[in-house]
Design an enzyme around this catalytic site. Structure first.
Site, PDB file in Angstrom:
ATOM      1  N   ASN A  88       0.692  -1.209   0.128  1.00 14.91           N
ATOM      2  CA  ASN A  88      -0.067   0.048   0.026  1.00 14.91           C
ATOM      3  C   ASN A  88       1.073   1.278  -0.031  1.00 14.91           C
ATOM      4  OD1 ASN A  88      -1.812   1.900   0.421  1.00 14.91           O
ATOM      5  ND2 ASN A  88      -2.682   1.004   2.344  1.00 14.91           N
ATOM      6  N   HIS A 147     -10.039   0.818   4.358  1.00 20.70           N
ATOM      7  CA  HIS A 147      -8.870   0.878   5.105  1.00 20.70           C
ATOM      8  C   HIS A 147      -9.040   1.753   6.127  1.00 20.70           C
ATOM      9  CE1 HIS A 147      -4.829   1.606   6.247  1.00 20.70           C
ATOM     10  NE2 HIS A 147      -4.530   0.728   5.366  1.00 20.70           N
ATOM     11  N   GLU A 193      -6.270  -5.752   9.940  1.00 24.15           N
ATOM     12  CA  GLU A 193      -5.337  -4.831  10.243  1.00 24.15           C
ATOM     13  C   GLU A 193      -5.681  -4.290  11.431  1.00 24.15           C
ATOM     14  OE1 GLU A 193      -2.706  -3.401   6.669  1.00 24.15           O
ATOM     15  OE2 GLU A 193      -4.536  -1.957   7.086  1.00 24.15           O
ATOM     16  N   ILE A 201      -0.565  -0.298  13.224  1.00 25.25           N
ATOM     17  CA  ILE A 201      -0.486   0.229  11.646  1.00 25.25           C
ATOM     18  C   ILE A 201       0.876   1.235  11.846  1.00 25.25           C
ATOM     19  CG2 ILE A 201      -1.155   1.619   9.859  1.00 25.25           C
ATOM     20  CD1 ILE A 201      -3.934   0.215   9.856  1.00 25.25           C
ATOM     21  N   GLY A 215       2.285  -3.372  10.767  1.00 23.16           N
ATOM     22  CA  GLY A 215       3.855  -3.535  11.278  1.00 23.16           C
ATOM     23  C   GLY A 215       4.613  -4.530  10.623  1.00 23.16           C
TER      24      GLY A 215
END
Ligand code: G3P
Length: 218
Positions: free
Chosen positions: A5, A90, A140, A145, A176
């Site tokens: 990303n 997201h 996630e 993050i 991570g």
């Protein structure tokens, strides 16, 4: 699959996006799994023209077709320009539930299995799975993050639970991810891939990191 990303980091925007896309493309030559780059809207076209070995996806799309929808990103138009898929929801750009279902449905109709629906928690993953039934969900945890503690080392038990929600669901994990071990553990826990940003985008040698991560599939 390995999904990188680009977010909106300076290192992965504009001319830098193009440069990074080309580096990743070279690193992905003969890759043992699919490599996707999720690029911000302005850079999608330049990146898609520059790569051969990776697939380009959008970072989000909206649940609209052609018409009076100022400011929206149209899945069909994105597809017509060679972009094969999209992230949705997201945690840095979440959708309200009222919009999420329609966005998933339209994205899956346009992009099929290159629609990756992000989820911040086990509970939300269950809800997304039960209500909208997407092929792929990327788990996630937002608190990990951008940090150096990976989801696979901090939450292996939750990854296992997420993978077990439904056998036919394809689960990616992210947050991570910085090392080959992070990727290997994620795959061992049952994920089909990882979603990574800073570990590649901010690396001194992004191509070397991509090659290293790809060893997890060999
Ligand atoms: O979409 C991937 C992302 O949210 C994870 O970011 O920087 O922790 O790899 P990062």
């Amino acid at each position: 699959m390995l999904v990188i990303n680009f977010k909106t980091y300076h290192e992965s925007t504009g001319a830098n996006a193009l440069l990074l896309a080309k580096l990743i493309d070279q690193a992905a030559l003969n890759a043992p799994t699919e490599v996707l780059i999720a690029v911000q809207a302005l850079d999608l076209e330049s990146c898609v023209r520059a790569v051969k070995n990776v697939k380009v996806i959008a970072q989000t799309v909206d649940a609209v077709g052609y018409g009076a929808h100022t400011g929206h990103i149209l899945p069909e138009e994105i597809k017509s320009r060679g972009i094969v898929g999209t992230l949705i929801n997201h945690s840095e750009y979440p959708k309200a539930d009222a919009d999420l279902g329609a966005s998933i449905a339209l994205a899956q109709a346009v992009f099929q299995h290159y629609t990756i629906v992000c989820s911040p928690s086990y509970q939300k993953t269950v809800e997304i799975e039960r209500q909208w039934d997407p092929d792929k969900i990327a788990f996630e945890p937002p608190e990990l993050i951008g940090g150096d503690i990976s989801v696979s080392s901090a939450q292996p038990d939750i990854i296992k639970k997420v993978v077990e929600i439904s056998p036919q669901r394809q689960i990616l994990v992210g947050a991570g991810v910085k090392t080959l071990e992070d990727v290997k553990v994620s795959l061992d826990l049952g994920a089909i891939g990882v979603l990574v940003a800073s570990g590649v985008v901010k690396a001194a040698d992004p191509a070397a990191v991509v090659k290293e991560f790809l060893k997890a599939w060999k």
